[in-house]
Design a protein around this motif. Sequence first.
Motif, PDB file in Angstrom:
ATOM      1  N   SER A  31      -0.169 -11.929  -7.633  1.00 45.10           N
ATOM      2  CA  SER A  31      -0.341 -11.213  -6.365  1.00 45.10           C
ATOM      3  C   SER A  31       0.948 -10.547  -5.869  1.00 45.10           C
ATOM      4  O   SER A  31       0.899  -9.758  -4.921  1.00 45.10           O
ATOM      5  CB  SER A  31      -0.861 -12.171  -5.288  1.00 45.10           C
ATOM      6  OG  SER A  31      -2.089 -12.743  -5.657  1.00 45.10           O
ATOM      7  N   LEU A  34       1.163  -6.709  -5.511  1.00 45.55           N
ATOM      8  CA  LEU A  34       0.212  -6.159  -4.550  1.00 45.55           C
ATOM      9  C   LEU A  34       0.796  -6.076  -3.148  1.00 45.55           C
ATOM     10  O   LEU A  34       0.285  -5.335  -2.306  1.00 45.55           O
ATOM     11  CB  LEU A  34      -1.056  -7.010  -4.539  1.00 45.55           C
ATOM     12  CG  LEU A  34      -1.739  -7.165  -5.903  1.00 45.55           C
ATOM     13  CD1 LEU A  34      -2.914  -8.111  -5.805  1.00 45.55           C
ATOM     14  CD2 LEU A  34      -2.180  -5.816  -6.438  1.00 45.55           C
ATOM     15  N   VAL A  35       1.847  -6.851  -2.889  1.00 47.10           N
ATOM     16  CA  VAL A  35       2.491  -6.794  -1.574  1.00 47.10           C
ATOM     17  C   VAL A  35       3.778  -5.994  -1.637  1.00 47.10           C
ATOM     18  O   VAL A  35       4.546  -5.971  -0.680  1.00 47.10           O
ATOM     19  CB  VAL A  35       2.785  -8.218  -1.049  1.00 47.10           C
ATOM     20  CG1 VAL A  35       1.505  -8.990  -0.846  1.00 47.10           C
ATOM     21  CG2 VAL A  35       3.701  -8.985  -1.998  1.00 47.10           C
ATOM     22  N   THR A  42      -2.255   0.120  -8.389  1.00 48.34           N
ATOM     23  CA  THR A  42      -1.852  -1.250  -8.710  1.00 48.34           C
ATOM     24  C   THR A  42      -2.942  -2.271  -8.368  1.00 48.34           C
ATOM     25  O   THR A  42      -3.303  -3.101  -9.210  1.00 48.34           O
ATOM     26  CB  THR A  42      -0.538  -1.605  -7.997  1.00 48.34           C
ATOM     27  OG1 THR A  42       0.468  -0.670  -8.356  1.00 48.34           O
ATOM     28  CG2 THR A  42      -0.080  -3.001  -8.373  1.00 48.34           C
ATOM     29  N   PRO A  43      -3.503  -2.264  -7.141  1.00 41.64           N
ATOM     30  CA  PRO A  43      -4.591  -3.224  -6.868  1.00 41.64           C
ATOM     31  C   PRO A  43      -5.837  -2.959  -7.687  1.00 41.64           C
ATOM     32  O   PRO A  43      -6.580  -3.897  -7.991  1.00 41.64           O
ATOM     33  CB  PRO A  43      -4.845  -3.052  -5.371  1.00 41.64           C
ATOM     34  CG  PRO A  43      -4.315  -1.720  -5.027  1.00 41.64           C
ATOM     35  CD  PRO A  43      -3.151  -1.491  -5.933  1.00 41.64           C
ATOM     36  N   GLY A 112      -6.610   2.209  -0.950  1.00 37.20           N
ATOM     37  CA  GLY A 112      -5.547   1.320  -1.409  1.00 37.20           C
ATOM     38  C   GLY A 112      -5.530   0.008  -0.648  1.00 37.20           C
ATOM     39  O   GLY A 112      -5.342  -1.060  -1.239  1.00 37.20           O
ATOM     40  N   ARG A 116      -6.473  -3.664  -2.166  1.00 36.99           N
ATOM     41  CA  ARG A 116      -5.428  -4.699  -2.083  1.00 36.99           C
ATOM     42  C   ARG A 116      -5.982  -5.972  -1.460  1.00 36.99           C
ATOM     43  O   ARG A 116      -5.629  -7.074  -1.877  1.00 36.99           O
ATOM     44  CB  ARG A 116      -4.243  -4.165  -1.276  1.00 36.99           C
ATOM     45  CG  ARG A 116      -3.011  -5.064  -1.329  1.00 36.99           C
ATOM     46  CD  ARG A 116      -1.811  -4.414  -0.663  1.00 36.99           C
ATOM     47  NE  ARG A 116      -1.428  -3.221  -1.387  1.00 36.99           N
ATOM     48  CZ  ARG A 116      -1.683  -1.979  -0.989  1.00 36.99           C
ATOM     49  NH1 ARG A 116      -2.336  -1.775   0.150  1.00 36.99           N
ATOM     50  NH2 ARG A 116      -1.310  -0.948  -1.702  1.00 36.99           N
ATOM     51  N   VAL A 120      -5.859  -9.364  -3.655  1.00 36.68           N
ATOM     52  CA  VAL A 120      -5.048 -10.494  -3.205  1.00 36.68           C
ATOM     53  C   VAL A 120      -5.919 -11.724  -2.966  1.00 36.68           C
ATOM     54  O   VAL A 120      -5.512 -12.856  -3.268  1.00 36.68           O
ATOM     55  CB  VAL A 120      -4.270 -10.116  -1.930  1.00 36.68           C
ATOM     56  CG1 VAL A 120      -3.618 -11.340  -1.306  1.00 36.68           C
ATOM     57  CG2 VAL A 120      -3.208  -9.074  -2.246  1.00 36.68           C
TER      58      VAL A 120
END
Length: 267
Positions: A31, A34-35, A42-43, A112, A116, A120
Amino acid sequence: MTLALEPVANPAAPLARRNPVAKLGAALLFSLPLVATLDPLTPAIALAVELAVLPFFGVRYGLLARRAWPLALGAAGILVTMTLFAADRSGSLLVTLGPFDITTGVVKDALGLVLRVFAVALPGIIVFATTDPTDLADALVQNARAPARFAIGALAAFRMVPLLTSEWQMLTLARRARGIDAGRNPVAKLRLFSSTAFALLVGALRRGGRLATAMDARGFDSGIARTHARRQHFRRADTALLVGAALLSAAALTTSIVAGFFNPIVG
């Protein structure tokens, strides 16, 4: 709605048998990218990987859909809110909804964020759907060297969560038996919901206090070294799971950078 905290996946699945700390660590490692970025690629890659490995954890897609429907509802709300009230409306105009201009930039940012949220949350759902809470608490103490007071307290809290549902139903039925009913009045329904939620909170705090006192009385905070009835072994396969999660995480982030979609949160 009842909340099941017991593992509901196939326990014989290859990754479901892994150490709980390894599964939790792999979820955290996967994860991390993703942050770090706001791009939708990416997600999207992370979500595709998570769905692909789902059978190896013994989790069925139908089960995932039943467990994740509140997440889907929240994501839909995020999508609508971002689409209608986004401050940045750069990009080409797609459609106009009254005073709202829906542009490609708005859709990209909203998509996005929604992706995400799913990417996550899904690793956490997988971990808790394939892990017995008692095994997780034992592994945190034995393998992660977490304080026993914290791990056992968290386990007790997890075990008590399903009681909230039955407590809510009991409070509702008790009030209805006393003639307290909102009928079709939405304001009365909101007031009744708030008072019931407050009563549930008070009951949960009292039960938590009694549980903490009982645990201290049984020596859970004695400071004496504890023994463990069920040993949790951290094997090479568990290390491989952590390494694999880190490599897949790095691959998703690298793909986003190479494709030119990388949009760092900081900077």
